[in-house]
Design a protein around this motif. Structure first.
Motif, short mmCIF file in Angstrom:
data_model
loop_
_atom_site.label_atom_id
_atom_site.label_comp_id
_atom_site.label_asym_id
_atom_site.label_seq_id
_atom_site.Cartn_x
_atom_site.Cartn_y
_atom_site.Cartn_z
N SER A 200 0.82 -1.22 0.00
CA SER A 200 0.00 0.00 0.00
C SER A 200 0.85 1.26 0.00
CB SER A 200 -0.94 -0.01 1.20
OG SER A 200 -0.22 -0.17 2.41
N ASP A 201 2.01 1.22 -0.66
CA ASP A 201 2.91 2.37 -0.68
C ASP A 201 2.22 3.59 -1.29
OD1 ASP A 201 4.84 0.70 0.31
OD2 ASP A 201 5.70 0.25 -1.65
N PRO A 202 2.52 4.81 -0.81
CA PRO A 202 1.93 6.02 -1.36
C PRO A 202 2.39 6.28 -2.79
CG PRO A 202 2.91 6.42 0.82
CD PRO A 202 3.38 5.08 0.36
N PHE A 203 1.65 7.14 -3.48
CA PHE A 203 2.08 7.59 -4.80
C PHE A 203 3.38 8.39 -4.67
CE2 PHE A 203 -2.52 7.19 -5.70
CZ PHE A 203 -2.47 6.48 -6.88
N GLU A 204 4.23 8.27 -5.67
CA GLU A 204 5.45 9.07 -5.69
C GLU A 204 5.21 10.47 -6.26
OE1 GLU A 204 8.47 6.94 -7.73
OE2 GLU A 204 8.52 5.28 -6.30
N SER A 205 4.15 10.61 -7.04
CA SER A 205 3.83 11.91 -7.63
C SER A 205 3.48 12.93 -6.56
CB SER A 205 2.64 11.75 -8.60
OG SER A 205 2.11 13.00 -8.94
N LYS A 206 3.97 14.16 -6.71
CA LYS A 206 3.66 15.20 -5.73
C LYS A 206 2.18 15.58 -5.77
CE LYS A 206 4.86 19.03 -8.87
NZ LYS A 206 5.70 20.24 -9.03
N TRP A 207 1.50 15.27 -6.89
CA TRP A 207 0.08 15.61 -7.01
C TRP A 207 -0.80 14.65 -6.21
CZ3 TRP A 207 -0.49 20.21 -8.97
CH2 TRP A 207 0.43 20.69 -9.90
N PHE A 208 -0.31 13.44 -5.99
CA PHE A 208 -1.14 12.44 -5.31
C PHE A 208 -0.52 11.89 -4.03
CE2 PHE A 208 -2.26 12.15 -9.86
CZ PHE A 208 -3.62 12.45 -9.77
N SER A 209 0.68 12.31 -3.69
CA SER A 209 1.34 11.77 -2.50
C SER A 209 0.58 12.09 -1.22
CB SER A 209 2.77 12.32 -2.42
OG SER A 209 2.77 13.74 -2.34
N TRP A 210 -0.24 13.17 -1.24
CA TRP A 210 -1.01 13.55 -0.05
C TRP A 210 -2.01 12.46 0.35
CZ3 TRP A 210 -6.29 13.64 -0.32
CH2 TRP A 210 -6.85 13.68 -1.61
N ILE A 211 -2.35 11.58 -0.59
CA ILE A 211 -3.30 10.51 -0.27
C ILE A 211 -2.73 9.57 0.79
CG2 ILE A 211 -4.42 8.47 -1.26
CD1 ILE A 211 -4.77 10.05 -3.84
N GLY A 212 -1.40 9.44 0.82
CA GLY A 212 -0.78 8.54 1.78
C GLY A 212 -0.87 7.09 1.35
N PRO A 213 -0.61 6.15 2.24
CA PRO A 213 -0.73 4.72 1.91
C PRO A 213 -2.14 4.42 1.41
CG PRO A 213 0.35 5.02 4.02
CD PRO A 213 -0.17 6.36 3.64
N TRP A 214 -2.24 3.60 0.35
CA TRP A 214 -3.56 3.31 -0.19
C TRP A 214 -3.65 1.88 -0.69
CZ3 TRP A 214 -4.42 2.29 -5.54
CH2 TRP A 214 -3.30 2.49 -6.36
N SER A 215 -4.85 1.37 -0.67
CA SER A 215 -5.12 0.02 -1.16
C SER A 215 -6.34 0.04 -2.06
CB SER A 215 -5.35 -0.95 0.00
OG SER A 215 -6.49 -0.57 0.75
N LEU A 216 -6.43 -0.95 -2.93
CA LEU A 216 -7.56 -1.05 -3.85
C LEU A 216 -7.94 -2.51 -4.03
CD1 LEU A 216 -8.21 0.83 -7.14
CD2 LEU A 216 -8.29 -1.66 -7.16
N THR A 217 -9.23 -2.77 -4.01
CA THR A 217 -9.76 -4.11 -4.28
C THR A 217 -10.94 -3.99 -5.22
OG1 THR A 217 -9.15 -4.90 -2.07
CG2 THR A 217 -10.80 -6.17 -3.26
N ALA A 218 -11.00 -4.87 -6.21
CA ALA A 218 -12.15 -4.92 -7.11
C ALA A 218 -12.47 -6.39 -7.39
CB ALA A 218 -11.87 -4.18 -8.42
N PHE A 219 -13.76 -6.70 -7.53
CA PHE A 219 -14.14 -8.09 -7.80
C PHE A 219 -15.39 -8.12 -8.67
CE2 PHE A 219 -16.71 -7.09 -4.07
CZ PHE A 219 -17.95 -7.66 -4.38
N ALA A 220 -15.57 -9.25 -9.35
CA ALA A 220 -16.77 -9.54 -10.12
C ALA A 220 -17.20 -10.96 -9.77
CB ALA A 220 -16.50 -9.41 -11.62
N GLY A 221 -18.41 -11.09 -9.24
CA GLY A 221 -18.89 -12.39 -8.78
C GLY A 221 -20.17 -12.81 -9.48
N GLN A 222 -20.47 -14.10 -9.41
CA GLN A 222 -21.66 -14.67 -10.04
C GLN A 222 -22.65 -15.10 -8.96
OE1 GLN A 222 -22.49 -15.47 -13.66
NE2 GLN A 222 -24.31 -15.31 -12.37
N LEU A 223 -23.82 -14.46 -8.91
CA LEU A 223 -24.86 -14.84 -7.97
C LEU A 223 -25.57 -16.10 -8.44
CD1 LEU A 223 -26.26 -11.27 -7.22
CD2 LEU A 223 -24.86 -12.69 -5.70
N GLU A 224 -26.35 -16.70 -7.55
CA GLU A 224 -26.96 -18.00 -7.82
C GLU A 224 -28.06 -17.89 -8.89
OE1 GLU A 224 -29.37 -16.37 -4.30
OE2 GLU A 224 -27.38 -16.13 -5.20
#
Length: 484
Positions: A200-224
């Protein structure tokens, strides 16, 4: 005491599970991780589960332990030891048994039994680029009729800073302990594909480094297939970031999309993705049968904030989830608030929480988790995908999660719940009428040379289940797990 400590140290390696992440079934490990997060030792986001081990271990390796008290250092070593064992490039096999006098209808973070009795065999392991868990469960007289299950099984590949997986993975999104309004462990996990950021390392860009450590998860599932719209898809995306050491923010979004006789084109998916899924926002509006409306969405935000006091006085958290969208923002909202504090008590590290949630929509009753197109609602196999209490419910819970330095573990939970308070049948998955009840839960686990033994007691002053799955106000269960 020495003998107990030796037994504990002997047992921990035996329960090591070689996996790249921590799942939703260990409340005590979560309590330890959040304890270290509140101390500032762990800087990675910690409110989206499963939680990857990589940033946790990285933070522990970089920590200055000279600033920790003797009691805090015990927790630090306990988490670091588990992280080292659980990420070893090895394969392990386990057998577990769980049995009670009736099914578990209300589930909270850390609960792992669903049916009256379950026997589970699992083989899990990691290599340099792959991880897997093959978990087969035989359930006795299950509510949904599926006696043989592969819940929690997956195959994952690690490529760069991303984990790609296919499987049946249980998820919990949000800082709550009693429940989550958007995605919890209440319903059985949905089979699907997912991608998750590893470190979850922060962005190196000075424009987005203020966000700090970040994580992302995405999923696609099949319902019954046995639902009003058969084979609908469940989609989800979560972004967590920490602009300050004391503040974690989670942005959550899930959607039901497609299915039999529903649009599954790229244009329909694009409309869903950008939030253009109301009739007044679609070009030409909706057709008479609403067959061109993309799907049903939930979205919202949650916060976990360590109070800015000179000495540690705990954290407050909240979750706000919208059932609909207006002006590209969540509307028709439900909410959850909580206060959490960690402390030491007679050789035990304790996480306590006081949590209130209200799933009665601010628009009207019987709206939350229901939809006029996806009429089965935001549910799968008869259980709510969000709150364990389903809709139109107010709940307040006081909980304690404690780990003793000798390895013994305790949980105590007290709750008052006004369930389905509008009392309308057919729009609730637990009870067809309004019922108020008080609840007490006590759980104890002890590591031994013969495996991990546990007992759990639950008592309510009212019978809450109108569908006939629970006949008693009391639920008593035993559990055992051992490495083969």
């Amino acid at each position: 005491m020495k003998k107990q400590l030796l037994t504990f140290c002997f047992f921990i390696p035996g329960l090591a599970i070689a996996e790249p992440w921590i799942d939703t079934r260990n409340a005590w490990l979560r309590a330890d991780i959040e304890y270290l997060s509140d101390l500032g030792v762990i800087t990675a986001p910690v409110t989206s589960w499963p939680l990857t081990w990589a940033p946790i271990i990285q933070d522990l390796e970089n920590a200055d332990t000279s600033l920790l008290s003797k009691q805090d250092l015990l927790i630090f070593k306990r988490v670091k030891r588990q992280g080292k064992y659980q990420t070893k490039l090895k394969t392990h096999s386990y057998l577990s048994l769980k049995a009670g006098n009736q099914e578990r209808i209300l589930r909270h973070f850390g609960d792992d039994r669903r049916e009256e009795a379950e026997i589970t065999s699992k083989t899990t392991g990691m290599s340099k680029h792959f991880a897997w868990n093959i978990e087969a469960t035989r359930a006795v007289d299950p509510i949904d009729g599926e006696e043989y299950r592969l819940d929690n099984s997956y195959l994952a590949a690690i490529w760069g800073n991303w984990i790609y997986s296919a499987g049946v993975i249980e998820r919990w999104w949000g800082p709550g302990w009693d429940s989550s309004l958007i995605l919890s462990n209440n319903a059985r996990p949905v089979p699907g594909l997912s991608i998750q950021r590893n470190y979850s390392d922060p962005f190196e860009s000075k424009w987005f480094s203020w966000i700090g450590p970040w994580s992302l998860t995405a999923f696609a599932g099949q319902l019954e297939s046995d639902r009003f719209v058969p084979r609908a898809k469940l989609l989800g995306m979560s972004i967590n970031f920490k602009p300050f050491d004391s503040l974690e923010i989670g942005l959550r979004r899930t959607a039901q999309w497609g299915g039999k006789d529903r649009p599954e084109s790229l244009s329909s998916f694009w409309d869903l993705l950008i939030g253009r899924d109301n009739c007044d926002e679609l070009e030409g509006g909706c057709t008479a049968d609403r067959s061109n409306e993309p799907g049903n969405q939930l979205a919202g935000i949650d916060l976990n904030w360590r109070l800015p006091t000179p000495s540690y006085q705990g954290s407050v958290y909240l979750q706000l989830i919208g059932e609909d969208e207006a002006g590209y923002l969540p509307s028709r909202k439900v909410h959850q608030f909580g206060y959490k504090r960690n402390f030491q008590f007679y050789g035990m590290s304790v996480t306590s929480y006081l949590e209130y949630a209200d799933t009665e929509n601010d628009e009207r009753t019987n709206l939350t988790y229901n939809n006029s197109i996806y009429q089965t609602g935001y549910r799968t196999e008869g259980r709510s995908i969000g709150s364990t209490y389903d809709n139109d419910t107010q709940s307040i819970a006081l909980g304690f999660v404690a780990s003793h330095r000798n390895g013994d573990k305790f949980k105590v939970r007290l709750a008052n719940v006004d369930l389905n308070n509008d009392g309308v049948a057919g729009n609730h998955s637990i009870n067809q009428k309004a019922v108020s009840f008080n609840q007490l839960e006590v759980q104890y686990q002890k590591p031994t040379r013969y495996g991990l033994l546990g007992i759990q007691l639950e008592a309510k002053d009212e019978r809450i289940d109108s569908f006939g799955y629970q006949d008693d106000k009391y639920n008593v269960s035993l559990s055992w797990m051992m490495e083969l």
